[in-house]
Design a protein around this motif. Structure first.
Motif, PDB file in Angstrom:
ATOM      1  N   LEU A   3       0.933  -1.213  -0.104  1.00 33.41           N
ATOM      2  CA  LEU A   3       0.024  -0.300  -0.110  1.00 33.41           C
ATOM      3  C   LEU A   3       0.465   1.035   0.006  1.00 33.41           C
ATOM      4  CD1 LEU A   3      -2.548   0.812   0.273  1.00 33.41           C
ATOM      5  CD2 LEU A   3      -2.839   0.941   2.383  1.00 33.41           C
ATOM      6  N   ARG A   4       1.750   1.143   0.364  1.00 31.27           N
ATOM      7  CA  ARG A   4       3.059   2.589   0.979  1.00 31.27           C
ATOM      8  C   ARG A   4       3.655   2.692  -0.116  1.00 31.27           C
ATOM      9  NH1 ARG A   4       5.288   1.610   6.620  1.00 31.27           N
ATOM     10  NH2 ARG A   4       3.804   2.120   7.807  1.00 31.27           N
ATOM     11  N   ASP A  15      -4.226  -5.901  -5.236  1.00 29.42           N
ATOM     12  CA  ASP A  15      -3.790  -5.039  -6.328  1.00 29.42           C
ATOM     13  C   ASP A  15      -4.387  -3.875  -6.675  1.00 29.42           C
ATOM     14  OD1 ASP A  15      -1.007  -6.169  -5.659  1.00 29.42           O
ATOM     15  OD2 ASP A  15      -1.116  -7.315  -7.498  1.00 29.42           O
ATOM     16  N   THR A  16      -5.640  -4.742  -6.981  1.00 25.68           N
ATOM     17  CA  THR A  16      -6.569  -3.448  -7.601  1.00 25.68           C
ATOM     18  C   THR A  16      -7.045  -2.969  -6.449  1.00 25.68           C
ATOM     19  OG1 THR A  16      -8.538  -5.161  -7.199  1.00 25.68           O
ATOM     20  CG2 THR A  16      -7.488  -4.686  -9.647  1.00 25.68           C
ATOM     21  N   LEU A  17      -7.082  -3.347  -5.643  1.00 22.21           N
ATOM     22  CA  LEU A  17      -8.121  -3.387  -4.169  1.00 22.21           C
ATOM     23  C   LEU A  17      -7.180  -2.042  -3.664  1.00 22.21           C
ATOM     24  CD1 LEU A  17     -10.162  -2.270  -2.017  1.00 22.21           C
ATOM     25  CD2 LEU A  17      -8.974  -4.291  -0.606  1.00 22.21           C
ATOM     26  N   THR A  18      -5.769  -1.525  -3.263  1.00 23.57           N
ATOM     27  CA  THR A  18      -4.655  -0.872  -3.387  1.00 23.57           C
ATOM     28  C   THR A  18      -4.831   0.124  -3.898  1.00 23.57           C
ATOM     29  OG1 THR A  18      -3.116  -2.980  -2.311  1.00 23.57           O
ATOM     30  CG2 THR A  18      -2.355  -1.175  -2.552  1.00 23.57           C
ATOM     31  N   HIS A  19      -4.572  -0.030  -5.856  1.00 21.02           N
ATOM     32  CA  HIS A  19      -5.184   0.877  -6.803  1.00 21.02           C
ATOM     33  C   HIS A  19      -6.011   1.969  -6.265  1.00 21.02           C
ATOM     34  CE1 HIS A  19      -3.563   2.735 -10.183  1.00 21.02           C
ATOM     35  NE2 HIS A  19      -5.020   2.508 -10.625  1.00 21.02           N
ATOM     36  N   VAL A  20      -6.950   1.337  -5.922  1.00 26.51           N
ATOM     37  CA  VAL A  20      -7.816   2.232  -5.366  1.00 26.51           C
ATOM     38  C   VAL A  20      -7.544   3.168  -4.717  1.00 26.51           C
ATOM     39  CG1 VAL A  20     -10.579   2.120  -4.859  1.00 26.51           C
ATOM     40  CG2 VAL A  20      -9.541   0.741  -6.401  1.00 26.51           C
ATOM     41  N   VAL A  21      -6.979   2.908  -2.975  1.00 22.48           N
ATOM     42  CA  VAL A  21      -6.820   3.394  -1.864  1.00 22.48           C
ATOM     43  C   VAL A  21      -5.619   4.427  -2.526  1.00 22.48           C
ATOM     44  CG1 VAL A  21      -6.396   3.362   0.539  1.00 22.48           C
ATOM     45  CG2 VAL A  21      -8.307   1.657  -0.524  1.00 22.48           C
ATOM     46  N   ARG A  22      -4.496   3.924  -3.041  1.00 25.47           N
ATOM     47  CA  ARG A  22      -3.896   4.932  -3.409  1.00 25.47           C
ATOM     48  C   ARG A  22      -4.297   6.013  -4.157  1.00 25.47           C
ATOM     49  NH1 ARG A  22       1.703   3.771  -2.548  1.00 25.47           N
ATOM     50  NH2 ARG A  22       2.195   4.565  -4.458  1.00 25.47           N
ATOM     51  N   GLU A  23      -4.775   6.310  -5.015  1.00 24.22           N
ATOM     52  CA  GLU A  23      -5.372   6.458  -6.259  1.00 24.22           C
ATOM     53  C   GLU A  23      -6.337   7.406  -5.322  1.00 24.22           C
ATOM     54  OE1 GLU A  23      -7.800   7.010 -10.200  1.00 24.22           O
ATOM     55  OE2 GLU A  23      -6.835   5.731  -9.869  1.00 24.22           O
ATOM     56  N   SER A  30     -10.959  11.005  -4.904  1.00 22.40           N
ATOM     57  CA  SER A  30     -11.038  10.908  -6.081  1.00 22.40           C
ATOM     58  C   SER A  30     -10.852  10.129  -7.120  1.00 22.40           C
ATOM     59  CB  SER A  30     -11.296  11.954  -7.208  1.00 22.40           C
ATOM     60  OG  SER A  30     -11.853  12.756  -6.289  1.00 22.40           O
ATOM     61  N   VAL A  31     -11.015   8.971  -7.415  1.00 21.42           N
ATOM     62  CA  VAL A  31     -10.432   8.133  -8.235  1.00 21.42           C
ATOM     63  C   VAL A  31     -11.475   8.266  -9.416  1.00 21.42           C
ATOM     64  CG1 VAL A  31     -10.002   6.546  -6.724  1.00 21.42           C
ATOM     65  CG2 VAL A  31     -12.482   6.201  -7.834  1.00 21.42           C
ATOM     66  N   THR A  32     -10.529   7.063 -10.792  1.00 21.54           N
ATOM     67  CA  THR A  32     -11.229   7.722 -12.301  1.00 21.54           C
ATOM     68  C   THR A  32     -12.232   6.082 -11.948  1.00 21.54           C
ATOM     69  OG1 THR A  32      -8.957   5.891 -12.957  1.00 21.54           O
ATOM     70  CG2 THR A  32      -9.306   8.627 -13.279  1.00 21.54           C
ATOM     71  N   ASP A  33     -13.049   6.942 -12.703  1.00 17.94           N
ATOM     72  CA  ASP A  33     -14.150   5.028 -13.530  1.00 17.94           C
ATOM     73  C   ASP A  33     -13.253   4.520 -13.894  1.00 17.94           C
ATOM     74  OD1 ASP A  33     -16.136   7.096 -13.463  1.00 17.94           O
ATOM     75  OD2 ASP A  33     -16.178   7.455 -14.998  1.00 17.94           O
ATOM     76  N   SER A  34     -11.822   4.275 -14.878  1.00 20.67           N
ATOM     77  CA  SER A  34     -11.291   3.077 -14.978  1.00 20.67           C
ATOM     78  C   SER A  34     -11.177   2.297 -14.172  1.00 20.67           C
ATOM     79  CB  SER A  34     -10.299   3.353 -15.813  1.00 20.67           C
ATOM     80  OG  SER A  34      -9.528   4.306 -15.007  1.00 20.67           O
ATOM     81  N   THR A  35      -9.856   3.386 -12.976  1.00 20.25           N
ATOM     82  CA  THR A  35      -9.848   2.611 -11.865  1.00 20.25           C
ATOM     83  C   THR A  35     -11.213   1.781 -11.019  1.00 20.25           C
ATOM     84  OG1 THR A  35      -8.245   4.145 -11.329  1.00 20.25           O
ATOM     85  CG2 THR A  35      -8.494   2.894  -9.796  1.00 20.25           C
ATOM     86  N   TRP A  36     -11.938   2.974 -10.605  1.00 23.22           N
ATOM     87  CA  TRP A  36     -13.109   1.579 -10.022  1.00 23.22           C
ATOM     88  C   TRP A  36     -13.857   0.656 -10.331  1.00 23.22           C
ATOM     89  CZ3 TRP A  36     -15.304   3.713  -5.293  1.00 23.22           C
ATOM     90  CH2 TRP A  36     -16.892   3.061  -4.793  1.00 23.22           C
TER      91      TRP A  36
END
Length: 83
Positions: A3-4, A15-23, A30-36
């Motif tokens: 996560l860090r 990994d996808t959840l980590t990407h959502v949280v980091r973004e 805010s996160v992009t629709d593509s990330t969500w």
């Protein structure tokens, strides 16, 4: 640690959840629709993702409160809720 650093864990769901949280952390929630949508495609529901946002928000608030002298009071309330 992933996560860090943004490193992969080897688990695509994590990994996808980590990407959502980091973004979200980097963009004021805010996160992009593509990330969500990527997180949804790997099996995370809207409820799961919303819960991740709630934890991110709680962590942000908890990190700010000591600057206002509220750390002991907040920690006591958290301890009570966990029991």
């Amino acid at each position: 640690m992933a996560l860090r650093t943004g490193a992969t864990t080897g688990d695509i769901r994590i990994d996808t959840l980590t990407h959502v949280v980091r973004e979200a952390a980097a963009n004021s929630g805010s996160v992009t629709d593509s990330t969500w949508n990527a997180a949804r495609q790997t099996g995370w529901s809207d409820e799961h993702l919303t819960e991740a946002f709630a934890f991110l928000g709680a962590d942000d608030v908890h990190g700010i409160l000591p600057h206002f002298g509220l750390k002991a009071e907040v920690n006591a309330r958290i301890a009570v809720r966990q029991t």
